[in-house]
Design an enzyme around this catalytic site. Structure first.
Site, short mmCIF file in Angstrom:
data_model
loop_
_atom_site.label_atom_id
_atom_site.label_comp_id
_atom_site.label_asym_id
_atom_site.label_seq_id
_atom_site.Cartn_x
_atom_site.Cartn_y
_atom_site.Cartn_z
CB SER A 1 -8.19 3.58 2.86
OG SER A 1 -7.35 2.97 3.83
CB SER B 1 -8.44 0.66 5.67
OG SER B 1 -9.15 1.85 5.53
CE LYS C 1 -3.95 1.94 2.60
NZ LYS C 1 -4.84 1.75 3.77
N1 GLN Z 1 -13.35 3.94 6.30
C1 GLN Z 1 -12.67 4.39 7.46
C2 GLN Z 1 -12.29 5.84 7.29
O1 GLN Z 1 -12.60 6.38 6.29
C3 GLN Z 1 -11.50 3.53 7.74
C4 GLN Z 1 -10.26 3.94 7.08
C5 GLN Z 1 -9.08 3.09 7.45
O2 GLN Z 1 -9.19 2.06 8.12
N2 GLN Z 1 -7.92 3.57 7.10
O3 GLN Z 1 -11.67 6.43 8.12
#
Ligand code: GLN
Length: 482
Positions: free
Chosen positions: A148, A172, A72
């Site tokens: 994400s 995410s 990532k």
């Molecule tokens: N969807 C969550 C957010 O937008 C989780 C994001 C994540 O785990 N990085 O913050």
């Protein structure tokens, strides 16, 4: 045999038997990326030449010898770009050092190959917030891959990667894994070092694997887990041989079903798939117990206060002074403070809308006069949420639930309604607030508009209970094949 389609364990076996070598894997992945990734958008960049040089030197006797792993784009790999899918870093930052997980991967012989797309600074659930380019779900290109770590999930699902690393702050890793039909594991807070991970919310972030099988998730975790002098929150606890738990039986194991996670708002077909997987666990000797996590209703609000507060502090370093995007504008008004002008314009030009929204929200909840009302209260509720899990784990060994309330939605469906997107994080964010571990394992598909969309079963474990969720996850996976 197409090497790009193999799992880590299959690739290792092919290396051992002499059927393939690491260069075959890099070449096959490169061909797959060229053929498929324009449509998917899973990668922000990749460097075949460097990977081939590393492949030539790979020692296949090591645990991950010669195995390429997609990373990532917020994890630092020395000499590679790390943009966090943000214009503020894109083309302007090359990592000067390896993150601890990368050092550990290299020591195990792996080859970091390809920078996976993501929501900008890991803020989002659909990859639509990528500041570079969108990423699509390989199962239906009109749909989001989740986020994400959407790129990490998409490249594994599309067989343009063998496996990937992602990060999970509120879901995410697990949510894109669920939407793309791959395995995704969020380790216990402190199980894996965060050194070299660009921070979003430091008390919630964890790095973890996205893979084609539960065994692969175990193999990657046993390499990247463990103490680190460079991350004081990293736990100094022995790392079990997680892969040995894959294939063990689950007779007598108690599985908790939180009633709040099967309530209103859950898509009926997602519910059906998840319940079927749970029935399979029962057929294999597990005992299910209804449990309650009564503070679930406060989880979304609590998370979006704590995560944004920490993000507003963490993202202050992107100021256009030492590195990253720097505005080319200069103040016209002689009264303007040059430095403040410079900060404002560099940040306004570099950050996308969602990142700005979170910085504003986080700054607000921390500001004097509001910090007690929002941030401190959220910390107290966080303790209640953690207590919910401690109480539940007195009765059960693991908790089973859906990962997301719906299958992957269509691109654009929620992008104008951030609140709707935040609410869909309901089943994953408490895990991070409580600091426990969780995994998403594919448990079937739901048909929508002619596409078969994957659904994941979430298994949550006690702190350092990764072996439990991997063991149960492997049974779920076996059930899908039977
Ligand atoms: N969807 C969550 C957010 O937008 C989780 C994001 C994540 O785990 N990085 O913050």
């Amino acid at each position: 045999m197409n090497p790009a389609e193999l799992s880590i364990s299959q690739l290792r076996a092919a290396y051992q038997s002499g059927d393939l070598n690491p260069a075959d894997a890099i070449n096959s992945l490169t061909e797959a990326i060229v053929a498929k990734d324009d449509a998917i958008g899973g990668y922000l960049s990749y460097d075949t030449e460097t990977a081939l040089a590393e492949a030539a030197a790979a020692d296949i006797s090591l645990p991950l010898g010669g195995v390429p792993i997609a990373i990532k784009d917020l994890i630092n790999v020395k000499g590679h770009p790390a943009s966090c899918a943000s214009k503020i870093l894109d083309g302007k930052y090359t990592a000067p050092y390896d993150a601890t997980v990368i050092r550990k991967l290299r020591e195990a012989g792996a080859i970091p190959f390809g920078r996976a797309n993501m929501d900008e600074f890991a803020m989002g659930s659909s990859n639509e917030n990528s500041g570079i380019k969108p990423c699509k779900n390989p199962h239906d290109l009109n749909r989001i891959p989740g986020g994400s770590s959407g790129g990490s999930a998409a490249v594994v699902a599309a067989n343009t990667a063998i496996a990937a690393l992602g990060s999970d702050t509120g879901g995410s890793i697990r949510q894109p894994a669920s939407h793309c039909g791959v395995v995704g594991l969020k380790p216990t807070y402190g199980r894996v070092s965060r050194y070299g991970l660009v921070a979003f919310a430091s008390s919630l972030d964890q790095i973890g694997p996205l893979t084609k099988s539960v065994e692969d998730a175990a193999l990657l975790l046993e390499v990247i887990a463990g103490s680190d002098a460079k991350d004081s929150t990293c736990l100094d606890e022995p790392v079990p041989k997680y892969s040995e738990f894959v294939g063990q039986d689950i007779k007598g194991l108690k599985v908790g079903l939180p009633k709040e996670y099967f309530a209103e708002g859950l898509h009926p077909l997602v519910k059906e798939r998840v319940e079927k997987a749970i029935q399979y666990l029962e057929s294999q000797g597990a005992e299910t117990v209804e449990i309650s996590l009564p503070n679930t209703e406060h989880a979304v609000a609590t998370y979006y206060i704590i995560a944004t507060a920490e993000a507003s502090a963490n993202l202050a370093r992107f100021d256009g002074v030492r590195y990253g995007h720097r505005t080319s504008e200069s103040p016209q008004d002689p009264e303007d403070n040059k430095l403040i002008y410079h900060y404002k314009h560099s940040r306004a030009e570099g950050f996308g809308d969602e990142v700005k929204r979170r910085i504003l929200l986080g700054t607000y909840v921390l500001s004097s006069g509001y910090a007690d009302e929002y941030y401190k209260r959220a910390q107290k509720v966080r303790t209640l949420i953690r207590d919910d899990f401690s109480n539940a784990f007195e009765q059960v060994d693991v908790i089973a639930s859906p990962v997301a309330p719906t299958p992957a939605f269509k691109v654009g469906e929620k992008s104008t309604d951030p609140l709707a997107m935040y609410l869909a994080d309901i089943y994953t964010i408490s895990t991070n607030l409580a600091g426990i571990c969780g995994i998403s394992v594919p448990c079937g598909t739901v048909s929508e508009d002619g596409s078969d969309l994957p659904v994941g079963l979430q298994l949550l474990g006690k702190p350092l209970g990764e072996a439990d969720i991997l063991k149960v996850g492997a049974v779920v996976e076996a059930g899908q094949k039977s």
